[in-house]
Design an enzyme around this catalytic site. Structure first.
Site, mmCIF file in Angstrom:
data_model
loop_
_atom_site.group_PDB
_atom_site.id
_atom_site.type_symbol
_atom_site.label_atom_id
_atom_site.label_comp_id
_atom_site.label_asym_id
_atom_site.label_seq_id
_atom_site.Cartn_x
_atom_site.Cartn_y
_atom_site.Cartn_z
ATOM 1 N N TYR A 286 -0.318 4.946 -3.814
ATOM 2 C CA TYR A 286 -1.232 4.002 -3.181
ATOM 3 C C TYR A 286 -0.785 2.557 -3.362
ATOM 4 O O TYR A 286 -1.086 1.691 -2.540
ATOM 5 C CB TYR A 286 -2.658 4.194 -3.724
ATOM 6 C CG TYR A 286 -3.550 4.851 -2.704
ATOM 7 C CD1 TYR A 286 -3.371 6.195 -2.373
ATOM 8 C CD2 TYR A 286 -4.528 4.149 -2.020
ATOM 9 C CE1 TYR A 286 -4.154 6.813 -1.413
ATOM 10 C CE2 TYR A 286 -5.315 4.756 -1.067
ATOM 11 C CZ TYR A 286 -5.116 6.085 -0.760
ATOM 12 O OH TYR A 286 -5.881 6.682 0.202
ATOM 13 N N GLU A 323 -12.246 11.623 2.047
ATOM 14 C CA GLU A 323 -11.464 12.589 2.820
ATOM 15 C C GLU A 323 -12.435 13.492 3.571
ATOM 16 O O GLU A 323 -13.503 13.836 3.044
ATOM 17 C CB GLU A 323 -10.558 13.416 1.910
ATOM 18 C CG GLU A 323 -9.430 12.613 1.273
ATOM 19 C CD GLU A 323 -8.561 13.446 0.333
ATOM 20 O OE1 GLU A 323 -7.386 13.074 0.140
ATOM 21 O OE2 GLU A 323 -9.075 14.444 -0.202
ATOM 22 N N HIS A 347 -5.604 5.588 -8.396
ATOM 23 C CA HIS A 347 -5.533 4.858 -7.128
ATOM 24 C C HIS A 347 -6.503 3.669 -7.090
ATOM 25 O O HIS A 347 -6.098 2.522 -6.873
ATOM 26 C CB HIS A 347 -5.857 5.781 -5.955
ATOM 27 C CG HIS A 347 -4.895 6.915 -5.786
ATOM 28 N ND1 HIS A 347 -3.601 6.883 -6.258
ATOM 29 C CD2 HIS A 347 -5.032 8.118 -5.169
ATOM 30 C CE1 HIS A 347 -2.996 8.008 -5.950
ATOM 31 N NE2 HIS A 347 -3.841 8.773 -5.296
ATOM 32 N N LEU A 491 -12.995 -9.880 8.958
ATOM 33 C CA LEU A 491 -14.016 -10.670 8.271
ATOM 34 C C LEU A 491 -15.257 -10.711 9.143
ATOM 35 O O LEU A 491 -15.200 -11.123 10.309
ATOM 36 C CB LEU A 491 -13.497 -12.095 8.015
ATOM 37 C CG LEU A 491 -14.474 -13.065 7.350
ATOM 38 C CD1 LEU A 491 -14.817 -12.612 5.945
ATOM 39 C CD2 LEU A 491 -13.875 -14.481 7.327
#
Length: 600
Positions: A286, A323, A347, A491
């Site tokens: 990751y 997931e 991760h 944003l």
């Protein structure tokens, strides 16, 4: 301060004593040189006319040990700048110098031998070999390299090449013939069958590696794509029987790095019986993802973000991993670790450390890792009341029945191993005191995503509160960094809807990578393998960093297992257990991934 001139697009490859340039195999780019001029050159150039004596201009070429140093004749008073430049940039390559001196051209050239230990496994087939081919296709591997697969399975070189060829793909933005590139790459791939705990088998591998290295300086990289219970056996045999005799030897170790503080410390101690810390590359893929590596760039190179990166403006930070599938036959491995060890302790915690760290002294690997360790050591120990665990159960949707976690035949009956977890963590330092860092990770959820959500504080005395009603969260700015899939940074801002009235809505300032950049984003394994070859440790985990990470999670993991905490069950394909929402609400937080985002 040195002035550095680069004449190549490749990154430099670190050796045990120095560095040389990684270059494509094409002949017109066969030699690339990096020349460093010291400050003394600038001083002498300025004072050429005022000083009667001659000056020796030092020109340093970063090269391998034993190569011929480039030399430049003394600069006499009155030498013109034009003549001086011509002399400086006519420096011959070490290869050219050796040929003129009557030496063999490859006398001091080096080669990199990459051994994939566990070459017949899924990780090697699906990730490691494709990543190595992508590096070769992009011209990022050194001129001389060899790839060996090592596993217990009986296999010939041809069978390995056939297996590997089925998973290779080419970059879409290159014009070279794909099949030709594959053929060239596969010719560099070989196989050796052996036991992971046999020094004799590794000694035979060593002999084969030397045959391919051809007397050159040998640098060797071992990738351990094997179960953790045989790490030490493989490291011992590789170190004692197949290490390089005249170059570097490095070992990439895949997670999990133990199950808790004690087992992790024991693993590190065992590894260091045969390797130094600088030889151990603990990989967390990751950290090699594009958006994770962009974190420090986003923060430290944009003035609008760095002043906001603190408790004064940030209300909470969310790190979300989900997931949309279950264990799918991997339940035996997963049940031994669970979602906290599998995802959160490595991760998500690594991303948190990168996000929250102070500005490092430099981009040097040790400076960055030092700051990450400071963050981890400043964190409040995780308490059981700040953790929610869940496990997915069977669910029927659209006429399709999805299995429960315990329906996996590889999972022990009645297992309490969590497939979902949410946690609230806190950093006890001046920058982040009181800001909740919420983590959420789970399997069999409603979608697949990994993202960082930064929710900012409410605008004090907001003039437009009445336009949003009582739901002030709708008026809160939020920065979202979507790591995967469909990478993006956006944003959320408040904006007036065009028209005569004063109607406000939330809009996104959106950097969508697929729309902005035509170049394909490299796989995380490509970046990390290249870093390991080059000796760049910035994205790899140091032992003290690992110790600090485990110290946060080990107490709560033990408590969960000793008390046999029953996980909250949630339907396959849902948003997870309700307890996660209560946990967030306790800190006045709403999970950011529950709303409907206008992201494109």
């Amino acid at each position: 301060m040195a002035i550095t001139l680069y004449s190549t697009h490749c990154r430099s490859l670190a050796t045990s004593s120095s560095s040389f340039q990684l270059c494509p195999l094409s002949s017109n780019l066969a030699y690339h040189q990096r020349v460093t001029f010291s400050q003394r050159f600038l001083a002498s150039k300025v004072s050429l006319k005022s000083q009667p004596q001659s000056y020796q201009i030092p020109v340093h070429t970063q090269q391998q040990e034993g190569s011929v140093a480039a030399s430049v004749p003394p600069v006499e008073n009155g030498t013109s700048h034009k003549q001086l430049n011509a002399e400086l940039f006519s420096v011959k390559s070490p290869q050219e110098s050796r040929v003129e001196d009557g030496c063999e051209k490859d006398e001091n050239e080096s080669t990199v031998s990459i051994t994939v230990v566990g070459a017949s496994g899924d990780l090697a087939k699906k990730k490691i070999f494709p990543a190595l081919f992508a590096l070769y296709y992009e011209g990022c591997l050194p001129k001389y390299f060899t790839i060996f697969g090592y596993a217990r399975s009986k296999m010939t070189d041809a069978e390995l090449r056939n297996m590997v060829s089925k998973t290779l793909t080419c970059r879409i933005d290159k014009r070279e013939n794909c099949n030709e590139k594959m053929d060239q790459f596969l010719k560099r791939c070989f196989y050796h069958s052996g036991q992971y705990d046999s020094q004799e088998n590794f000694a035979v591998l060593d002999k084969k590696l030397k045959e391919h290295e051809g007397g050159k300086t040998s640098n060797r990289l071992f990738y351990l794509s094997i179960p953790p219970n045989i790490f030490i056996d493989a490291v011992k045999c590789a170190s004692l029987s197949a290490s390089s005799g005249n170059g570097w030897t490095r070992v990439i170790v895949e997670k999990p790095f133990g199950r808790d503080s004690e087992s992790s410390a024991a693993l590190t101690k065992s590894l260091k019986q045969y390797l130094t810390e600088d030889q151990i590359f603990r990989i967390d893929h990751y950290l090699g993802k594009e958006l994770v590596e962009n974190l420090s760039v986003l923060r430290f190179s944009n003035l609008i973000f760095e002043p906001l990166w603190s408790r004064q403006y940030i209300r909470n930070v969310q790190l979300i991993f989900s997931e949309d599938f279950g264990t799918e036959g991997r339940g035996g491995y997963f049940d031994h670790y669970g979602i906290i060890r599998d995802i959160m302790q490595n991760h998500l915690l690594q991303i948190l450390a990168l996000f929250a760290m102070e500005t490092p002294v430099s981009l040097d690997a040790e400076d960055i890792r030092n700051e990450k360790v400071k963050v981890l050591r400043s964190m409040r120990p995780l308490q059981l009341e700040d953790v929610v665990v869940g496990q997915y159960k069977s669910h029927t949707r659209g006429g399709v029945t999805y299995p429960a976690y315990v329906d996996d035949k590889t999972v022990p009956l009645g297992s309490f191993t969590p497939t979902f977890a949410a946690a609230a963590l806190f950093i006890n330092n001046a920058r982040w005191d009181g800001v909740p860092f919420l983590m959420k990770a789970g399997k069999a959820l409603h979608n697949k995503r990994a993202e960082i959500r930064v929710q900012f504080r409410h605008v004090p005395g907001n003039l437009y509160n009445r336009n949003f009603g009582t739901d002030l969260d709708r008026a809160t700015n939020e920065l979202v960094i979507r790591v995967q899939p469909d990478e993006a940074i956006y944003l959320k801002i408040n904006n007036k809807v065009p028209g005569l009235g004063m109607k406000l809505d939330r809009s996104n300032l959106n950097l969508h990578y697929a729309a902005r950049y035509s170049k394909e984003i490299p796989d995380a394994y490509e970046r990390l393998l290249l870093d390991a070859i080059e000796g760049e440790r910035r994205l790899f985990i140091r032992s003290d960093e690992l110790d600090a990470a485990w110290s946060l999670f080990t107490p709560v993991l033990k408590e969960l297992e000793e008390k046999k905490i029953v996980p909250e069950y949630y339907p396959y394909g849902s948003r997870g257990p309700v307890g996660a929402h209560y946990l967030a609400a306790r800190y006045n937080v709403r999970w950011g991934d529950l709303g409907t985002d206008v992201e494109h």
